[in-house]
Scaffold this motif. Sequence first.
Motif, short mmCIF file in Angstrom:
data_model
loop_
_atom_site.label_atom_id
_atom_site.label_comp_id
_atom_site.label_asym_id
_atom_site.label_seq_id
_atom_site.Cartn_x
_atom_site.Cartn_y
_atom_site.Cartn_z
N ARG A 34 0.83 -1.22 0.00
CA ARG A 34 0.00 0.00 0.00
C ARG A 34 0.86 1.25 0.00
O ARG A 34 0.56 2.22 -0.69
CB ARG A 34 -0.92 0.02 1.23
N VAL A 35 1.95 1.23 0.78
CA VAL A 35 2.86 2.37 0.81
C VAL A 35 3.47 2.55 -0.58
O VAL A 35 3.54 3.66 -1.10
CB VAL A 35 3.97 2.17 1.86
N TYR A 36 3.91 1.46 -1.19
CA TYR A 36 4.50 1.49 -2.52
C TYR A 36 3.52 2.09 -3.54
O TYR A 36 3.89 2.96 -4.32
CB TYR A 36 4.90 0.07 -2.94
N GLN A 37 2.28 1.62 -3.51
CA GLN A 37 1.28 2.14 -4.45
C GLN A 37 1.02 3.63 -4.23
O GLN A 37 0.92 4.40 -5.18
CB GLN A 37 -0.03 1.37 -4.32
N ALA A 38 0.93 4.05 -2.97
CA ALA A 38 0.69 5.46 -2.67
C ALA A 38 1.87 6.31 -3.13
O ALA A 38 1.69 7.40 -3.67
CB ALA A 38 0.44 5.66 -1.18
N TYR A 39 3.08 5.81 -2.92
CA TYR A 39 4.28 6.56 -3.27
C TYR A 39 4.38 6.76 -4.79
O TYR A 39 4.69 7.84 -5.26
CB TYR A 39 5.52 5.84 -2.75
N PHE A 40 4.14 5.70 -5.52
CA PHE A 40 4.34 5.77 -6.97
C PHE A 40 3.11 6.17 -7.77
O PHE A 40 3.21 6.38 -8.97
CB PHE A 40 4.88 4.42 -7.48
N ARG A 41 1.96 6.27 -7.12
CA ARG A 41 0.73 6.58 -7.84
C ARG A 41 0.86 7.84 -8.68
O ARG A 41 0.42 7.90 -9.82
CB ARG A 41 -0.41 6.75 -6.85
N ASN A 42 1.48 8.87 -8.14
CA ASN A 42 1.57 10.15 -8.84
C ASN A 42 2.98 10.49 -9.31
O ASN A 42 3.24 11.62 -9.69
CB ASN A 42 1.04 11.27 -7.93
N SER A 43 3.87 9.53 -9.28
CA SER A 43 5.24 9.82 -9.69
C SER A 43 5.35 9.84 -11.22
O SER A 43 4.62 9.15 -11.92
CB SER A 43 6.21 8.81 -9.10
N ALA A 44 6.28 10.63 -11.71
CA ALA A 44 6.48 10.74 -13.16
C ALA A 44 6.84 9.40 -13.80
O ALA A 44 6.29 9.07 -14.87
CB ALA A 44 7.56 11.79 -13.46
N ASN A 48 4.62 7.70 -16.74
CA ASN A 48 5.25 7.32 -18.00
C ASN A 48 4.93 5.87 -18.34
O ASN A 48 4.57 5.54 -19.47
CB ASN A 48 6.76 7.54 -17.92
N TYR A 49 5.04 4.99 -17.33
CA TYR A 49 4.73 3.57 -17.52
C TYR A 49 3.27 3.40 -17.95
O TYR A 49 2.98 2.69 -18.90
CB TYR A 49 5.01 2.81 -16.22
N GLU A 50 2.37 4.06 -17.23
CA GLU A 50 0.94 3.93 -17.54
C GLU A 50 0.62 4.50 -18.92
O GLU A 50 -0.21 3.94 -19.65
CB GLU A 50 0.10 4.63 -16.46
N THR A 51 1.27 5.60 -19.31
CA THR A 51 1.05 6.20 -20.63
C THR A 51 1.52 5.24 -21.72
O THR A 51 0.81 5.03 -22.72
CB THR A 51 1.81 7.54 -20.74
N LEU A 111 7.48 -3.29 -21.15
CA LEU A 111 6.69 -2.89 -19.98
C LEU A 111 7.16 -3.62 -18.71
O LEU A 111 7.22 -3.02 -17.63
CB LEU A 111 5.20 -3.17 -20.22
N GLU A 112 7.47 -4.89 -18.84
CA GLU A 112 7.94 -5.66 -17.67
C GLU A 112 9.26 -5.10 -17.16
O GLU A 112 9.48 -4.99 -15.95
CB GLU A 112 8.08 -7.14 -18.03
#
Length: 172
Positions: A34-44, A48-51, A111-112
């Motif tokens: 959960r901490v990992y997801q919160a930290y990276f949710r809004n990171s550039a 970039n990965y999601e785009t 992507l991986e």
Amino acid sequence: MYKKLFFTAVCFFLVAFSAAAQQITRFGVVDTSRVYQAYFRNSAPVRNYETKKAAFQNEINRRTEEIQKLQQQKVDYESSGNESAAFRLESEITKKTDSLTEYTNAKNIELESLKKSLQNSDAFYKKLYSTLERVAESEGLSMIMSLQQANAVLWYSSSVDITDKVINALGL
């Protein structure tokens, strides 16, 4: 005399008990995923990965639609008796299907690789561990355990879960 001895023994017991009580180990648990997801949710890097992931999926969808249209044309040619046109389309469908398979495999590998580099971010882990130390010290904790190591935590009270405090301390 017995009263004095009894009173001294009780006082000694209370002092020893309070000293022992102060040495009780307190621990906390953190849901690091959960901490990992919160930290990276809004990171550039994650954006970039999601785009890239969305762009790759759009291209796969476009190519799949194109192949489906060609397959429908082939069926139409076959039903109208135009075997030579159907045969040409079959060859084109095979080429496009092979190309789509190669594209999909290459993009999945890309992507991986991006995902692994995100998950192994040293900057994130350095910040996480220093934040865990700060939160643990401010909460008077002696130990913090990760919930991802499920076989290491058999039971815990939600009162020891400091995940939200860690996320807040990271400024997320």
